[in-house]
Design a protein around this motif. Structure first.
Motif, PDB file in Angstrom:
ATOM      1  N   MET A  49       0.810  -1.103   0.004  1.00  0.00           N
ATOM      2  CA  MET A  49      -0.071  -0.052   0.078  1.00  0.00           C
ATOM      3  C   MET A  49       0.880   1.161   0.035  1.00  0.00           C
ATOM      4  N   ALA A  50       1.985   1.102   0.758  1.00  0.00           N
ATOM      5  CA  ALA A  50       2.876   2.452   0.781  1.00  0.00           C
ATOM      6  C   ALA A  50       3.781   2.512  -0.501  1.00  0.00           C
ATOM      7  N   GLY A  51       3.993   1.595  -1.309  1.00  0.00           N
ATOM      8  CA  GLY A  51       4.653   1.403  -2.511  1.00  0.00           C
ATOM      9  C   GLY A  51       6.144   2.385  -1.833  1.00  0.00           C
ATOM     10  N   ASP A  52       6.574   3.227  -2.822  1.00  0.00           N
ATOM     11  CA  ASP A  52       7.866   3.913  -2.292  1.00  0.00           C
ATOM     12  C   ASP A  52       7.857   5.015  -1.429  1.00  0.00           C
ATOM     13  N   ARG A  53       6.556   4.902  -0.843  1.00  0.00           N
ATOM     14  CA  ARG A  53       6.661   6.334   0.265  1.00  0.00           C
ATOM     15  C   ARG A  53       6.884   5.866   1.532  1.00  0.00           C
ATOM     16  N   ALA A  54       7.596   6.626   2.224  1.00  0.00           N
ATOM     17  CA  ALA A  54       8.140   6.406   3.593  1.00  0.00           C
ATOM     18  C   ALA A  54       7.115   6.632   4.786  1.00  0.00           C
ATOM     19  N   ILE A  55       6.168   7.411   4.474  1.00  0.00           N
ATOM     20  CA  ILE A  55       4.880   7.601   5.336  1.00  0.00           C
ATOM     21  C   ILE A  55       3.531   7.029   4.594  1.00  0.00           C
ATOM     22  N   LEU A  56       2.940   6.276   5.261  1.00  0.00           N
ATOM     23  CA  LEU A  56       1.633   5.864   4.609  1.00  0.00           C
ATOM     24  C   LEU A  56       0.466   6.679   5.644  1.00  0.00           C
ATOM     25  N   PRO A  57      -0.298   7.731   4.858  1.00  0.00           N
ATOM     26  CA  PRO A  57      -1.151   8.496   5.505  1.00  0.00           C
ATOM     27  C   PRO A  57      -2.479   7.437   5.649  1.00  0.00           C
ATOM     28  N   ILE A  58      -3.204   7.437   7.094  1.00  0.00           N
ATOM     29  CA  ILE A  58      -4.430   6.647   7.012  1.00  0.00           C
ATOM     30  C   ILE A  58      -5.395   7.746   7.498  1.00  0.00           C
ATOM     31  N   PRO A  59      -6.304   8.026   6.583  1.00  0.00           N
ATOM     32  CA  PRO A  59      -7.484   8.960   6.949  1.00  0.00           C
ATOM     33  C   PRO A  59      -8.378   8.328   8.151  1.00  0.00           C
ATOM     34  N   SER A  60      -8.575   9.154   9.075  1.00  0.00           N
ATOM     35  CA  SER A  60      -9.166   8.853  10.367  1.00  0.00           C
ATOM     36  C   SER A  60     -10.217   9.559  10.742  1.00  0.00           C
ATOM     37  N   THR A  61     -11.379   9.258  10.602  1.00  0.00           N
ATOM     38  CA  THR A  61     -12.681  10.305  10.958  1.00  0.00           C
ATOM     39  C   THR A  61     -13.100   9.801  12.433  1.00  0.00           C
ATOM     40  N   ALA A  62     -13.176  11.023  13.256  1.00  0.00           N
ATOM     41  CA  ALA A  62     -13.836  11.023  14.464  1.00  0.00           C
ATOM     42  C   ALA A  62     -15.294  11.785  14.574  1.00  0.00           C
ATOM     43  N   LEU A  63     -15.987  11.643  15.563  1.00  0.00           N
ATOM     44  CA  LEU A  63     -17.219  12.591  15.616  1.00  0.00           C
ATOM     45  C   LEU A  63     -17.048  13.178  17.088  1.00  0.00           C
ATOM     46  N   ILE A  64     -16.925  14.595  16.667  1.00  0.00           N
ATOM     47  CA  ILE A  64     -16.880  15.349  18.074  1.00  0.00           C
ATOM     48  C   ILE A  64     -18.201  16.085  18.448  1.00  0.00           C
ATOM     49  N   GLY A  65     -18.548  15.624  19.621  1.00  0.00           N
ATOM     50  CA  GLY A  65     -20.090  16.160  20.026  1.00  0.00           C
ATOM     51  C   GLY A  65     -19.780  17.317  21.083  1.00  0.00           C
ATOM     52  N   VAL A  66     -20.452  18.459  20.902  1.00  0.00           N
ATOM     53  CA  VAL A  66     -20.461  19.442  21.844  1.00  0.00           C
ATOM     54  C   VAL A  66     -21.797  19.818  22.158  1.00  0.00           C
ATOM     55  N   ALA A  67     -22.045  19.630  23.681  1.00  0.00           N
ATOM     56  CA  ALA A  67     -23.385  20.273  24.322  1.00  0.00           C
ATOM     57  C   ALA A  67     -23.210  21.123  25.170  1.00  0.00           C
ATOM     58  N   ARG A  68     -24.346  21.405  25.711  1.00  0.00           N
ATOM     59  CA  ARG A  68     -24.542  22.595  26.694  1.00  0.00           C
ATOM     60  C   ARG A  68     -25.190  21.679  27.832  1.00  0.00           C
ATOM     61  N   ARG A  69     -24.841  22.300  29.364  1.00  0.00           N
ATOM     62  CA  ARG A  69     -25.351  21.687  30.407  1.00  0.00           C
ATOM     63  C   ARG A  69     -26.663  22.577  30.629  1.00  0.00           C
TER      64      ARG A  69
END
Length: 259
Positions: free
Chosen positions: A239-259
């Motif tokens: 997957m990396a081929g000739d690249r020294a760094i393999l990027p792995i896109p990683s998705t988070a969900l961020i929830g913001v709420a009021r009390r």
């Protein structure tokens, strides 16, 4: 008991976590902090703080920060930063030894999602948030992130008969934004806003020389035979081929709420 529910596991992993996961998760912590206005008068709580990606970043605002984690090894890493406005304590996020409504903003960046009773963790966060204050929680999508996400993708390709990765219950329960919002309301917050945030995890291909360190926190790696592990490593290199760094896109969900 899964390894991630054992504080001894995190004590042993603290240094490696600080070197590898911390620089990655701090990107999400920085994004979470843009959603809440902090001042030097703000009182901030970081629940299941790890090595302090959120806590140490929040400290730059001048806010008074309390970082808690059930792992003494993780807490020691935060204390070692020796910041005057950051206190670190060993504490169970499912039973916080803190007064009701005592913080202006309460964060948990990929922390409360690892709790056996994650709903109790969310309700404890809400309990200690003052009226009008904010709760901010980050979780991963249901297939994880970084090396866990990569390993899952490769396992499904190479060994489809083995089944999927085992993710913490909260990760599965909160992967849909509408479910996430409902759980924040049930915990005691209101007006939740959920957003997707994606960053690349930069996998250094040189780290494949020590694959048990790279993937070793995952039971899905440990369960593989030596031949299967070799096949996984070959796939990563391909997957990396000739690249020294393999990027792995990683998705988070961020929830913001009021009390």
């Amino acid at each position: 008991m899964p390894a991630y529910e054992n504080p001894d596991h995190w004590d042993q992993a603290a240094q490696h976590y600080e070197e590898t996961a911390h620089p990655f998760t701090v990107q999400y912590a920085e994004m979470a902090l843009t959603r809440v206005a902090l001042t030097p008068e703000s009182r901030v709580l970081d629940v299941a703080a790890g090595t302090g990606a959120l806590a140490l970043t929040a400290a730059r605002t001048g806010a008074q920060v309390l970082a808690t984690d059930f792992s003494p090894g993780m807490v020691a890493r935060i204390s070692a930063a020796n910041l005057p406005n950051v206190e670190a304590r060993v504490m169970d996020g499912q039973a916080l030894s803190l007064e009701d409504g005592s913080f202006d903003a309460v964060f948990s960046i990929f922390g409360v999602i690892m709790f056996p009773d994650w709903r109790k963790g969310l309700s404890e966060m809400a309990r200690v948030t003052r009226a009008g204050g904010h709760g901010v929680i980050a979780t991963w999508q249901d297939r994880g992130a970084a090396t866990f996400l990569l390993l899952g993708q490769i396992r499904r390709k190479l060994f489809p008969e083995r089944g999927g990765m085992t993710m913490p219950d909260a990760v599965q329960a909160l992967s849909d934004p509408s479910d996430f919002a409902r759980e924040l309301i049930a915990a005691g917050y209101h007006d939740p806003q959920i957003e997707h945030v994606t960053h690349d995890y930069a996998l250094d291909i040189g780290a494949l020389a020590e694959p048990d360190t790279l993937f070793g926190m995952s039971p899905e790696w440990i369960s593989l035979t030596d031949a299967e592990k070799a096949a996984v490593l070959a796939e990563v290199r391909d997957m990396a081929g000739d690249r020294a760094i393999l990027p792995i896109p990683s998705t988070a969900l961020i929830g913001v709420a009021r009390r």
